[in-house]
Enzyme design. Structure first.
Site, short mmCIF file in Angstrom:
data_model
loop_
_atom_site.label_atom_id
_atom_site.label_comp_id
_atom_site.label_asym_id
_atom_site.label_seq_id
_atom_site.Cartn_x
_atom_site.Cartn_y
_atom_site.Cartn_z
N VAL A 233 4.41 -2.28 -3.06
CA VAL A 233 4.15 -0.85 -2.96
C VAL A 233 2.65 -0.65 -3.13
CG1 VAL A 233 4.64 1.44 -3.90
CG2 VAL A 233 6.40 -0.35 -3.98
N CYS A 234 2.06 0.19 -2.28
CA CYS A 234 0.66 0.58 -2.43
C CYS A 234 -0.22 -0.66 -2.37
CB CYS A 234 0.51 1.35 -3.74
SG CYS A 234 -1.02 2.28 -3.94
N THR A 235 -1.18 -0.80 -3.29
CA THR A 235 -2.09 -1.94 -3.27
C THR A 235 -1.45 -3.21 -3.79
OG1 THR A 235 -2.98 -1.19 -5.40
CG2 THR A 235 -4.19 -0.56 -3.41
N ALA B 58 3.13 2.10 2.02
CA ALA B 58 1.93 2.85 1.69
C ALA B 58 1.95 3.23 0.20
CB ALA B 58 1.84 4.07 2.60
#
Length: 216
Positions: free
Chosen positions: A99-101, A149
């Site tokens: 998830v995300c970074t 994202a």
């Protein structure tokens, strides 16, 4: 079905907890929060801790791995124990997710080289530094690797994964149970739709935070 959600200092809470709410409801699943050492792990706000129930080495062969993200320099892209664990877990895992970074961590471990992947919009192009192909989509699947994202996208990713594992009806039931029916008051959840001045303000804030982190 063992699901390992990896924690580290300054992770973003919803990155981990959103998918947890979905994946913990999968029939036959057992979700374990893991970290380099068992114990409380502080989220990026400093106001919340989540208990890591096990060390990385205690769960060497999970079926599903999930790596959350964190702000600035938080993701442990240079932590060899973390990267070694991911590399060792990868061959036996059915799904490797982020998830995300968190995708930068998978990429730093060499798992996304040559693969399509996504990340938080402010960090998306960094994926190319690890030979991944950045794609600006909410959820990206390339083989058994699913990246998504920023932050709230983890719920979408987990629901898609639930559908692939247990079928559409089960995923829909989970979505209904957690009443995931987004109706945000503003259309500003993407740099494509947010006002330009808001996007630029966030870019400046991100650059300042990165500079401050590097100066420490």
């Amino acid at each position: 079905m063992d699901v390992a959600i990896m924690l580290y200092e300054n992770f973003t809470a919803l990155d981990a907890i959103g998918p947890y709410e979905v994946l913990s409801r999968l029939p036959g699943s057992r979700v374990t929060f893991v970290a380099q050492r068992p114990g409380p792990v502080a989220a990026d706000t400093g106001m919340l801790t989540v208990q890591a129930e096990a060390a990385l080495g205690d769960l060497p062969r999970p079926d599903i791995v999930l790596v959350p993200g964190g702000p600035g320099q938080a993701p442990p892209t240079d932590s060899e124990p973390v990267l070694d664990w991911l590399r060792a877990a990868d061959p036996a895992a059915t799904w490797m997710t982020s998830v995300c970074t968190g995708s930068l961590v998978l990429a730093a471990a060499g798992l996304l080289a040559g693969r399509r992947a996504t990340s938080h919009w402010l960090s998306l192009e960094t994926l190319a530094e690890y030979q991944a192909e950045p794609v600006m989509q909410r959820v990206v699947t390339d083989g058994k690797y699913i990246t998504c994202a920023g932050v709230s996208a983890g719920i979408d990713m987990a629901l898609e994964l639930a559908g692939r594992i247990a079928g559409t009806a089960t995923a829909q039931s989970i979505q209904l149970m957690i009443e995931y029916d987004p109706q945000p008051p503003f259309d500003a959840g993407s740099p494509r739709t947010a006002p330009a001045e808001v996007v630029e303000r966030m870019r400046i804030r991100s650059r300042r935070a990165a500079a401050q982190s590097q100066a420490r």
